[in-house]
Scaffold this motif. Structure first.
Motif, PDB file in Angstrom:
ATOM      1  N   ILE A 175       0.871  -1.178   0.000  1.00  0.00           N
ATOM      2  CA  ILE A 175       0.000   0.000   0.000  1.00  0.00           C
ATOM      3  C   ILE A 175       0.904   1.223   0.000  1.00  0.00           C
ATOM      4  O   ILE A 175       1.844   1.315   0.795  1.00  0.00           O
ATOM      5  CB  ILE A 175      -0.927   0.024   1.229  1.00  0.00           C
ATOM      6  N   PRO A 221      -3.756   0.568  -2.742  1.00  0.00           N
ATOM      7  CA  PRO A 221      -3.162  -0.773  -2.784  1.00  0.00           C
ATOM      8  C   PRO A 221      -2.556  -1.033  -4.166  1.00  0.00           C
ATOM      9  O   PRO A 221      -3.111  -0.624  -5.182  1.00  0.00           O
ATOM     10  CB  PRO A 221      -4.334  -1.715  -2.520  1.00  0.00           C
ATOM     11  N   GLU A 267      -0.978  -4.116  -6.624  1.00  0.00           N
ATOM     12  CA  GLU A 267      -0.728  -5.543  -6.847  1.00  0.00           C
ATOM     13  C   GLU A 267       0.355  -5.684  -7.911  1.00  0.00           C
ATOM     14  O   GLU A 267       0.547  -4.789  -8.732  1.00  0.00           O
ATOM     15  CB  GLU A 267      -2.004  -6.274  -7.236  1.00  0.00           C
ATOM     16  N   ASP A 306     -11.888  -1.982  -8.239  1.00  0.00           N
ATOM     17  CA  ASP A 306     -11.918  -1.941  -6.773  1.00  0.00           C
ATOM     18  C   ASP A 306     -10.912  -0.951  -6.186  1.00  0.00           C
ATOM     19  O   ASP A 306     -10.720  -0.896  -4.974  1.00  0.00           O
ATOM     20  CB  ASP A 306     -11.709  -3.341  -6.190  1.00  0.00           C
ATOM     21  N   THR A 364      -7.572  -0.811  -6.835  1.00  0.00           N
ATOM     22  CA  THR A 364      -6.212  -1.339  -6.730  1.00  0.00           C
ATOM     23  C   THR A 364      -5.461  -1.000  -8.008  1.00  0.00           C
ATOM     24  O   THR A 364      -6.013  -1.058  -9.098  1.00  0.00           O
ATOM     25  CB  THR A 364      -6.249  -2.869  -6.537  1.00  0.00           C
TER      26      THR A 364
END
Length: 171
Positions: free
Chosen positions: A68, A81, A83, A103, A105
């Motif tokens: 994060i 966040p 990924e 979402d 991310t």
């Protein structure tokens, strides 16, 4: 003031104007590189509005599992966040390029992610300042400025040699 001094001052002024013009030409004469997308650190940009878009942003890592980052635009701070992030540690600065999912991310492109330690910027400026001081001292040691002729000329005896010779003679 002699005519030669006047010519030198005019020549110096022309050189300064030409150098300034070269800086303006270099900055404005070429098209800016295309941006990979909006930056989440810009004001009035919200991640929800950019779902599915390619974005680029930077921030400080505040957590590593999952990664994060904290993105600040100067007035607000948001947590994002990430990924597919490379190996990072808390406190490192990162610049991330990727696609924002629905979402919120950021799916990072590992090949285009830059990770920096917090001390690297300070180190860069410190080395630059030391280098500039070294060059300035070398110029002051080996050259003198004559305001009457508006010219630099080499010193007959460099300052460091002159002062070292005086210390050895008195010591």
């Amino acid at each position: 003031m002699s005519r030669a001094v006047g010519y030198r001052l005019v020549a110096l002024g022309v050189c300064v104007v030409l150098l300034s013009g070269a800086f303006v030409l270099a900055g404005a004469g070429y098209p800016a590189p295309t941006s990979p997308g909006p930056d989440l650190a810009e004001p009035d940009v919200t991640p929800a509005d950019l779902a599915g878009d390619h974005v680029e942003t930077g921030g400080v890592v505040i957590a590593t599992d999952p990664v994060i980052i904290e993105v600040t635009d100067g007035t607000t701070t948001q947590r994002l966040p990430v990924e597919n992030a490379p190996d990072v540690a808390v406190g490192q600065d990162v610049i991330v390029d990727g696609t924002l999912t629905t979402d919120g991310t950021l799916a990072a492109d590992r090949d285009r992610t830059v990770v920096r330690e917090p001390w690297e910027t300070t180190y860069m400026y410190a080395v630059s300042v030391l280098g500039a001081l070294f060059v300035a001292l070398r110029i002051a040691d080996g050259w003198r400025f004559d305001p009457e002729t508006v010219a630099f000329s080499p010193r007959d005896t460099p300052l460091h040699t002159r002062y070292l010779s005086e210390e050895e003679a008195s010591g």
